[in-house]
Design a protein around this motif. Structure first.
Motif, PDB file in Angstrom:
ATOM      1  N   LEU A 158      67.785  22.175   2.755  1.00 25.20           N
ATOM      2  CA  LEU A 158      68.299  23.499   2.884  1.00 25.20           C
ATOM      3  C   LEU A 158      67.320  24.461   3.493  1.00 25.20           C
ATOM      4  O   LEU A 158      67.249  25.390   4.306  1.00 25.20           O
ATOM      5  CB  LEU A 158      69.020  23.892   1.791  1.00 25.20           C
ATOM      6  N   ALA A 159      66.211  24.312   2.752  1.00 25.75           N
ATOM      7  CA  ALA A 159      64.859  25.303   2.969  1.00 25.75           C
ATOM      8  C   ALA A 159      64.532  25.073   4.320  1.00 25.75           C
ATOM      9  O   ALA A 159      64.252  26.347   4.797  1.00 25.75           O
ATOM     10  CB  ALA A 159      63.868  25.147   1.999  1.00 25.75           C
ATOM     11  N   ARG A 160      64.424  23.896   4.793  1.00 26.88           N
ATOM     12  CA  ARG A 160      63.908  23.706   6.221  1.00 26.88           C
ATOM     13  C   ARG A 160      65.110  24.434   7.040  1.00 26.88           C
ATOM     14  O   ARG A 160      64.754  25.035   8.034  1.00 26.88           O
ATOM     15  CB  ARG A 160      63.910  22.212   6.573  1.00 26.88           C
ATOM     16  N   VAL A 161      66.319  24.116   6.960  1.00 24.08           N
ATOM     17  CA  VAL A 161      67.384  24.707   7.794  1.00 24.08           C
ATOM     18  C   VAL A 161      67.279  26.001   7.823  1.00 24.08           C
ATOM     19  O   VAL A 161      67.439  26.797   8.786  1.00 24.08           O
ATOM     20  CB  VAL A 161      68.680  24.258   7.291  1.00 24.08           C
ATOM     21  N   GLU A 162      66.793  26.799   6.600  1.00 21.10           N
ATOM     22  CA  GLU A 162      66.660  28.076   6.501  1.00 21.10           C
ATOM     23  C   GLU A 162      65.395  28.876   7.093  1.00 21.10           C
ATOM     24  O   GLU A 162      65.063  30.003   7.246  1.00 21.10           O
ATOM     25  CB  GLU A 162      66.724  28.663   5.130  1.00 21.10           C
ATOM     26  N   GLY A 163      64.581  28.051   7.720  1.00 21.79           N
ATOM     27  CA  GLY A 163      63.327  28.177   8.396  1.00 21.79           C
ATOM     28  C   GLY A 163      62.089  28.526   7.487  1.00 21.79           C
ATOM     29  O   GLY A 163      61.097  29.017   7.884  1.00 21.79           O
ATOM     30  N   VAL A 164      62.213  28.067   6.224  1.00 17.57           N
ATOM     31  CA  VAL A 164      61.050  28.031   5.344  1.00 17.57           C
ATOM     32  C   VAL A 164      60.170  26.913   5.786  1.00 17.57           C
ATOM     33  O   VAL A 164      60.519  25.798   6.196  1.00 17.57           O
ATOM     34  CB  VAL A 164      61.365  27.415   3.783  1.00 17.57           C
ATOM     35  N   ARG A 165      58.696  27.389   5.903  1.00 13.87           N
ATOM     36  CA  ARG A 165      57.694  26.477   6.279  1.00 13.87           C
ATOM     37  C   ARG A 165      57.430  25.521   4.981  1.00 13.87           C
ATOM     38  O   ARG A 165      56.312  25.945   4.129  1.00 13.87           O
ATOM     39  CB  ARG A 165      56.576  27.260   6.795  1.00 13.87           C
ATOM     40  N   VAL A 166      58.125  24.500   4.612  1.00 14.33           N
ATOM     41  CA  VAL A 166      58.104  24.063   3.520  1.00 14.33           C
ATOM     42  C   VAL A 166      56.917  23.345   3.139  1.00 14.33           C
ATOM     43  O   VAL A 166      56.267  23.538   2.026  1.00 14.33           O
ATOM     44  CB  VAL A 166      59.139  22.776   3.394  1.00 14.33           C
ATOM     45  N   ASP A 167      56.155  22.496   4.127  1.00 12.55           N
ATOM     46  CA  ASP A 167      54.977  21.610   4.100  1.00 12.55           C
ATOM     47  C   ASP A 167      53.712  22.898   3.497  1.00 12.55           C
ATOM     48  O   ASP A 167      53.112  22.715   2.720  1.00 12.55           O
ATOM     49  CB  ASP A 167      54.308  21.246   5.150  1.00 12.55           C
ATOM     50  N   LEU A 168      53.764  24.063   4.344  1.00  8.29           N
ATOM     51  CA  LEU A 168      52.851  24.931   3.994  1.00  8.29           C
ATOM     52  C   LEU A 168      53.027  25.483   2.566  1.00  8.29           C
ATOM     53  O   LEU A 168      51.983  25.725   1.820  1.00  8.29           O
ATOM     54  CB  LEU A 168      52.965  26.066   5.015  1.00  8.29           C
ATOM     55  N   VAL A 169      54.292  25.920   2.257  1.00  5.23           N
ATOM     56  CA  VAL A 169      54.393  26.547   0.870  1.00  5.23           C
ATOM     57  C   VAL A 169      54.148  25.454  -0.256  1.00  5.23           C
ATOM     58  O   VAL A 169      53.295  25.703  -1.235  1.00  5.23           O
ATOM     59  CB  VAL A 169      55.991  27.050   0.730  1.00  5.23           C
TER      60      VAL A 169
END
Length: 264
Positions: A158-169
């Motif tokens: 869901l975080a990826r869909v919301e545009g969150v840069r998951v890997d970086l965070v």
């Protein structure tokens, strides 16, 4: 009323509890409790590399802890091994490599117990300044990534869909955690630092309805554990670090035997 060293220990312990608590919230949620133990083992490799490369030992420890954090992140990306398995591999391999490297230096003797258990009563003014500066920067950076990291902890896709840069965070969080543990470990020992990351957050979890409430309660429980442990140590003439850990554990047990509380 009290000696200066006792006041500095109180202040230093509470400051570390304040810094560690918000990070501990995500340590508990993301099941990274063994990350501290892995860093403890890798610290020996950092000391060995410090001697080998003729660099500052603290810098060597921070460097290796950061390397371990990056390797953990890369292994997590593969998703072929569970996190605890990856931590076990990194922990034992880095410890073994550190022992092998140190064996090459026949005249070097390492105070490993000092790194593991430290001495909170030996905190000096420069240590307090170091805690304030490093802890303050770490808390500001955690505040910046708080919302995306929270969303990732709840539902990564869901975080990826919301545009969150998951890997970086995720990489930023494990690196911040590694640097904090490496820096604080040198001041008060790894056992106390990792305990203040895990136990207050685990205690607060049962009483919290929101992540922010859990972080604030973790600060409260961590600070109370430090104060109670140090005064208990003062009155009973027991080791300060283990007394703080036992006081924090006592709060954890007390909260969990009281019925009627809802988990967040």
């Amino acid at each position: 009323m009290f000696e200066d060293f006792f006041v500095r220990a109180l202040l230093g312990g509470v400051l570390i509890a304040i810094v560690a608590a918000p990070f501990g919230v995500f340590v508990v949620w993301r099941r990274l409790a063994y990350f501290g133990d892995t860093l403890a083992h890798s610290a020996l490799l950092g000391v060995a590399l410090g001697y080998l490369l003729h660099i500052n030992l603290n810098f060597g420890v921070i460097l290796v802890c950061l390397l371990v954090a990056c390797m953990l992140y890369l292994f997590q990306q593969q998703k072929t091994l569970a996190v605890d398995t990856v931590l076990g591999i990194l922990s034992h391999s880095s410890l073994s490599l550190g022992l092998v490297v140190l064996a090459l230096f026949e005249t070097v003797r390492i105070d490993l117990m000092g790194y593991l258990f430290g001495d909170i009563l030996a905190i000096g003014k420069s240590d307090l300044i170091w805690i304030v500066i490093c802890g303050g920067i770490a808390l500001v950076l955690l505040f910046v990534i708080w919302k995306p990291l929270l969303l990732i902890s709840i539902h990564e896709d869901l975080a990826r869909v919301e545009g969150v840069r998951v890997d970086l965070v995720k990489l930023a969080y494990v690196c911040l955690l590694a640097v904090l543990v490496a820096v604080m470990m040198k001041i008060v020992g790894l056992v106390l630092v990792t305990s203040l990351f895990i136990i207050p957050a685990a205690t607060a979890r049962k009483l919290s309805r929101t992540p922010e409430m859990m972080a604030l309660l973790a600060v409260l429980f961590g600070s109370v554990g430090v104060v109670a442990g140090l005064f208990g140590s003062y009155l009973l003439d027991t080791p300060a670090g283990p007394s703080i850990v036992l006081a924090a554990t006592g709060l954890f047990v007390l909260v969990f035997i009281v019925p009627g509380n809802e988990q967040a």
